[in-house]
Write a protein that holds these residues in place. Structure first.
Motif, PDB file in Angstrom:
ATOM      1  N   GLY A  38      32.979  45.281  49.078  1.00 54.94           N
ATOM      2  CA  GLY A  38      32.858  45.807  50.440  1.00 54.94           C
ATOM      3  C   GLY A  38      33.884  46.886  50.724  1.00 54.94           C
ATOM      4  O   GLY A  38      34.678  47.262  49.865  1.00 54.94           O
ATOM      5  N   LEU A  39      33.890  47.380  51.953  1.00 53.86           N
ATOM      6  CA  LEU A  39      34.769  48.490  52.328  1.00 53.86           C
ATOM      7  C   LEU A  39      36.230  48.100  52.493  1.00 53.86           C
ATOM      8  O   LEU A  39      37.118  48.904  52.266  1.00 53.86           O
ATOM      9  CB  LEU A  39      34.285  49.112  53.640  1.00 53.86           C
ATOM     10  CG  LEU A  39      33.055  49.989  53.558  1.00 53.86           C
ATOM     11  CD1 LEU A  39      32.639  50.440  54.943  1.00 53.86           C
ATOM     12  CD2 LEU A  39      33.309  51.198  52.678  1.00 53.86           C
ATOM     13  N   HIS A  40      36.483  46.880  52.903  1.00 54.50           N
ATOM     14  CA  HIS A  40      37.844  46.510  53.265  1.00 54.50           C
ATOM     15  C   HIS A  40      38.503  45.574  52.264  1.00 54.50           C
ATOM     16  O   HIS A  40      39.433  44.864  52.598  1.00 54.50           O
ATOM     17  CB  HIS A  40      37.847  45.873  54.656  1.00 54.50           C
ATOM     18  CG  HIS A  40      37.255  46.765  55.691  1.00 54.50           C
ATOM     19  ND1 HIS A  40      37.871  47.927  56.103  1.00 54.50           N
ATOM     20  CD2 HIS A  40      36.086  46.700  56.355  1.00 54.50           C
ATOM     21  CE1 HIS A  40      37.115  48.525  56.999  1.00 54.50           C
ATOM     22  NE2 HIS A  40      36.027  47.801  57.169  1.00 54.50           N
ATOM     23  N   ALA A  41      38.038  45.587  51.046  1.00 47.69           N
ATOM     24  CA  ALA A  41      38.623  44.713  50.028  1.00 47.69           C
ATOM     25  C   ALA A  41      39.954  45.284  49.557  1.00 47.69           C
ATOM     26  O   ALA A  41      40.198  46.482  49.601  1.00 47.69           O
ATOM     27  CB  ALA A  41      37.673  44.573  48.850  1.00 47.69           C
ATOM     28  N   HIS A  42      40.811  44.400  49.083  1.00 45.58           N
ATOM     29  CA  HIS A  42      42.088  44.822  48.515  1.00 45.58           C
ATOM     30  C   HIS A  42      41.826  45.484  47.159  1.00 45.58           C
ATOM     31  O   HIS A  42      41.203  44.895  46.289  1.00 45.58           O
ATOM     32  CB  HIS A  42      43.011  43.618  48.346  1.00 45.58           C
ATOM     33  CG  HIS A  42      44.312  43.963  47.707  1.00 45.58           C
ATOM     34  ND1 HIS A  42      45.223  44.795  48.305  1.00 45.58           N
ATOM     35  CD2 HIS A  42      44.846  43.606  46.518  1.00 45.58           C
ATOM     36  CE1 HIS A  42      46.269  44.939  47.510  1.00 45.58           C
ATOM     37  NE2 HIS A  42      46.065  44.215  46.419  1.00 45.58           N
ATOM     38  N   HIS A  43      42.289  46.706  47.004  1.00 45.19           N
ATOM     39  CA  HIS A  43      42.022  47.462  45.787  1.00 45.19           C
ATOM     40  C   HIS A  43      43.035  47.103  44.705  1.00 45.19           C
ATOM     41  O   HIS A  43      44.234  47.095  44.928  1.00 45.19           O
ATOM     42  CB  HIS A  43      42.075  48.959  46.079  1.00 45.19           C
ATOM     43  CG  HIS A  43      41.713  49.792  44.910  1.00 45.19           C
ATOM     44  ND1 HIS A  43      40.428  49.936  44.476  1.00 45.19           N
ATOM     45  CD2 HIS A  43      42.476  50.498  44.054  1.00 45.19           C
ATOM     46  CE1 HIS A  43      40.412  50.708  43.407  1.00 45.19           C
ATOM     47  NE2 HIS A  43      41.646  51.063  43.140  1.00 45.19           N
ATOM     48  N   VAL A  44      42.522  46.804  43.517  1.00 42.96           N
ATOM     49  CA  VAL A  44      43.360  46.487  42.365  1.00 42.96           C
ATOM     50  C   VAL A  44      43.207  47.605  41.341  1.00 42.96           C
ATOM     51  O   VAL A  44      42.100  48.024  41.021  1.00 42.96           O
ATOM     52  CB  VAL A  44      42.930  45.133  41.738  1.00 42.96           C
ATOM     53  CG1 VAL A  44      43.756  44.837  40.511  1.00 42.96           C
ATOM     54  CG2 VAL A  44      43.036  44.032  42.761  1.00 42.96           C
ATOM     55  N   ASN A  45      44.332  48.100  40.845  1.00 43.63           N
ATOM     56  CA  ASN A  45      44.319  49.158  39.847  1.00 43.63           C
ATOM     57  C   ASN A  45      43.971  48.531  38.499  1.00 43.63           C
ATOM     58  O   ASN A  45      44.787  47.855  37.890  1.00 43.63           O
ATOM     59  CB  ASN A  45      45.681  49.839  39.814  1.00 43.63           C
ATOM     60  CG  ASN A  45      45.645  51.155  39.080  1.00 43.63           C
ATOM     61  OD1 ASN A  45      44.587  51.618  38.665  1.00 43.63           O
ATOM     62  ND2 ASN A  45      46.798  51.756  38.917  1.00 43.63           N
ATOM     63  N   ASP A  46      42.751  48.752  38.038  1.00 43.81           N
ATOM     64  CA  ASP A  46      42.291  48.105  36.811  1.00 43.81           C
ATOM     65  C   ASP A  46      41.750  49.125  35.815  1.00 43.81           C
ATOM     66  O   ASP A  46      41.871  50.326  36.010  1.00 43.81           O
ATOM     67  CB  ASP A  46      41.257  47.025  37.132  1.00 43.81           C
ATOM     68  CG  ASP A  46      40.027  47.570  37.832  1.00 43.81           C
ATOM     69  OD1 ASP A  46      39.993  48.770  38.153  1.00 43.81           O
ATOM     70  OD2 ASP A  46      39.087  46.792  38.064  1.00 43.81           O
ATOM     71  N   LEU A  47      41.150  48.629  34.765  1.00 46.31           N
ATOM     72  CA  LEU A  47      40.624  49.491  33.708  1.00 46.31           C
ATOM     73  C   LEU A  47      39.559  50.451  34.239  1.00 46.31           C
ATOM     74  O   LEU A  47      39.506  51.615  33.833  1.00 46.31           O
ATOM     75  CB  LEU A  47      40.047  48.636  32.577  1.00 46.31           C
ATOM     76  CG  LEU A  47      39.440  49.392  31.406  1.00 46.31           C
ATOM     77  CD1 LEU A  47      40.504  50.228  30.706  1.00 46.31           C
ATOM     78  CD2 LEU A  47      38.787  48.434  30.438  1.00 46.31           C
ATOM     79  N   ALA A  48      38.728  49.978  35.172  1.00 45.77           N
ATOM     80  CA  ALA A  48      37.689  50.836  35.734  1.00 45.77           C
ATOM     81  C   ALA A  48      38.288  52.052  36.442  1.00 45.77           C
ATOM     82  O   ALA A  48      37.747  53.160  36.366  1.00 45.77           O
ATOM     83  CB  ALA A  48      36.810  50.041  36.705  1.00 45.77           C
TER      84      ALA A  48
END
Length: 99
Positions: A38-48
């Motif tokens: 969704g729009l307001h999820a906590h963003h995690v810096n990952d491989l993607a």
């Protein structure tokens, strides 16, 4: 006998099509992220994220190669270059908006 140049010809060249495909891949990654979190999820810096960054910034030298002067006429490559730049800008703006 010389072949007629068509408007689709620059899209058939690797340097015309690859940046478009790279942008579309990143747009699909963003869409899947939106569907999943969704729009307001906590963003995690990952491989993607790292793959998306490589795809986005890897387009720049290819676009410069495509736009470099050569045997192509400017009028012929301008629509493809405009589409490349528009997709790049949209993808970059969406990625910045979601971080």
């Amino acid at each position: 006998m010389a072949s007629k140049h068509t408007a689709i010809e620059p899209l058939r060249a690797w340097d015309g099509a690859v940046p478009l495909l790279m942008s579309l891949a990143v747009l699909l990654m963003i869409a899947s992220e939106l569907l999943r979190y969704g729009l307001h999820a906590h963003h995690v810096n990952d491989l993607a994220d790292h793959i998306a960054q490589l795809l986005m910034f890897g387009q720049i030298p290819i676009m410069f190669w495509f736009a470099a002067p050569g045997s192509r006429r400017v009028r012929q490559i301008l629509p493809t270059l405009a589409l490349q730049l528009a997709l790049w800008a949209i993808t970059f703006a969406l990625a910045v908006m979601l971080t």
